[in-house]
Write an enzyme that holds these catalytic residues in place. Structure first.
Site, PDB file in Angstrom:
ATOM      1  N   ARG A 102       0.820  -1.215   0.000  1.00  0.00           N
ATOM      2  CA  ARG A 102       0.000   0.000   0.000  1.00  0.00           C
ATOM      3  C   ARG A 102       0.850   1.259   0.000  1.00  0.00           C
ATOM      4  O   ARG A 102       0.348   2.346  -0.277  1.00  0.00           O
ATOM      5  CB  ARG A 102      -0.935  -0.009   1.204  1.00  0.00           C
ATOM      6  CG  ARG A 102      -1.986  -1.098   1.110  1.00  0.00           C
ATOM      7  CD  ARG A 102      -2.743  -1.252   2.403  1.00  0.00           C
ATOM      8  NE  ARG A 102      -3.442  -2.528   2.402  1.00  0.00           N
ATOM      9  CZ  ARG A 102      -4.644  -2.707   2.904  1.00  0.00           C
ATOM     10  NH1 ARG A 102      -5.306  -1.715   3.460  1.00  0.00           N
ATOM     11  NH2 ARG A 102      -5.198  -3.894   2.871  1.00  0.00           N
ATOM     12  N   GLU A 123      13.933  -9.452  -4.372  1.00  0.00           N
ATOM     13  CA  GLU A 123      14.060  -8.151  -5.026  1.00  0.00           C
ATOM     14  C   GLU A 123      12.921  -7.260  -4.556  1.00  0.00           C
ATOM     15  O   GLU A 123      11.770  -7.692  -4.476  1.00  0.00           O
ATOM     16  CB  GLU A 123      13.998  -8.284  -6.545  1.00  0.00           C
ATOM     17  CG  GLU A 123      14.135  -6.937  -7.229  1.00  0.00           C
ATOM     18  CD  GLU A 123      13.795  -6.959  -8.706  1.00  0.00           C
ATOM     19  OE1 GLU A 123      14.014  -5.924  -9.346  1.00  0.00           O
ATOM     20  OE2 GLU A 123      13.301  -7.987  -9.207  1.00  0.00           O
ATOM     21  N   GLN A 162      22.067 -20.342   1.230  1.00  0.00           N
ATOM     22  CA  GLN A 162      22.505 -18.940   1.201  1.00  0.00           C
ATOM     23  C   GLN A 162      22.270 -18.252   2.542  1.00  0.00           C
ATOM     24  O   GLN A 162      21.282 -18.483   3.219  1.00  0.00           O
ATOM     25  CB  GLN A 162      21.826 -18.172   0.072  1.00  0.00           C
ATOM     26  CG  GLN A 162      20.345 -17.951   0.240  1.00  0.00           C
ATOM     27  CD  GLN A 162      19.718 -17.314  -0.996  1.00  0.00           C
ATOM     28  OE1 GLN A 162      20.358 -17.105  -2.023  1.00  0.00           O
ATOM     29  NE2 GLN A 162      18.442 -16.995  -0.893  1.00  0.00           N
TER      30      GLN A 162
END
Length: 184
Positions: A102, A123, A162
């Site tokens: 929002r 991302e 990772q």
């Protein structure tokens, strides 16, 4: 089948899903909230061409800290605070928490594959105005689904295990695992 809060608690108890650290407010009605970690990578603005066959990490600037300002329309990679492990019959859909959507922030559709272990790197695309993200803020929401059967080849890809923000890995860095299991 989408896992409910009760299912998630059971899966966590049985260690079919592992989340470290796991906080009281992490488990939601039909998913789990993950928090902003202490590291991001900013995409540098340049006219230089990125070549996936010869990846150059100078296209990114990695930062550690307690808070980060995401500039308008800036693309960054962000890591979660939590380290997760999924069983071979559990996968997850990654969504941005609606409060941040929002504000105009955006993440691309992202899946966490069955068998994955690691911190999630995601991302984030900035809004039309700067937005401050603080470490440990609940930021993304994972919706877990159980597959009908365990996957034949659990995730063993280039991002397995990772920790911290992980830059993109390309051809010379890709495991041949995927290609070994393709039908001809």
């Amino acid at each position: 089948m989408i896992l409910s809060d009760r299912d998630l608690k059971y899966y966590l108890e049985k260690s079919w899903i592992k989340i470290q650290p796991l906080r009281e407010d992490t488990i939601r009605e039909n998913g789990v909230d993950l928090r902003v970690g202490n590291e991001i990578a900013r995409f540098k603005k340049t006219d230089k061409i990125f070549d996936p066959d010869n990846p150059d990490p100078s296209f990114f600037q990695t930062e550690k800290g307690e808070e980060f300002i995401i500039q308008p329309y800036e693309h960054v990679l962000l890591t979660t605070e939590e380290y997760i492990e999924l069983n071979n019959d559990v996968m997850a859909f990654v969504n941005l928490r609606s409060t941040f959507a929002r504000l105009g922030l955006f993440i691309p559709p992202t899946i966490v594959d069955a068998g994955f272990k690691g911190q999630v790197t995601i991302e984030v695309v900035g809004s039309s105005f700067p937005v401050k993200l603080k470490r440990s803020t609940r930021f993304i929401h994972l919706i877990f689904a159980r597959t009908l059967t365990p996957v034949e080849y659990p995730y063993q890809g280039k991002y397995q295990g990772q920790k911290g923000v992980t830059l993109p890995k390309f051809n010379s860095q890709i495991s041949s695992f995927y290609y070994q299991h393709q039908s001809i």
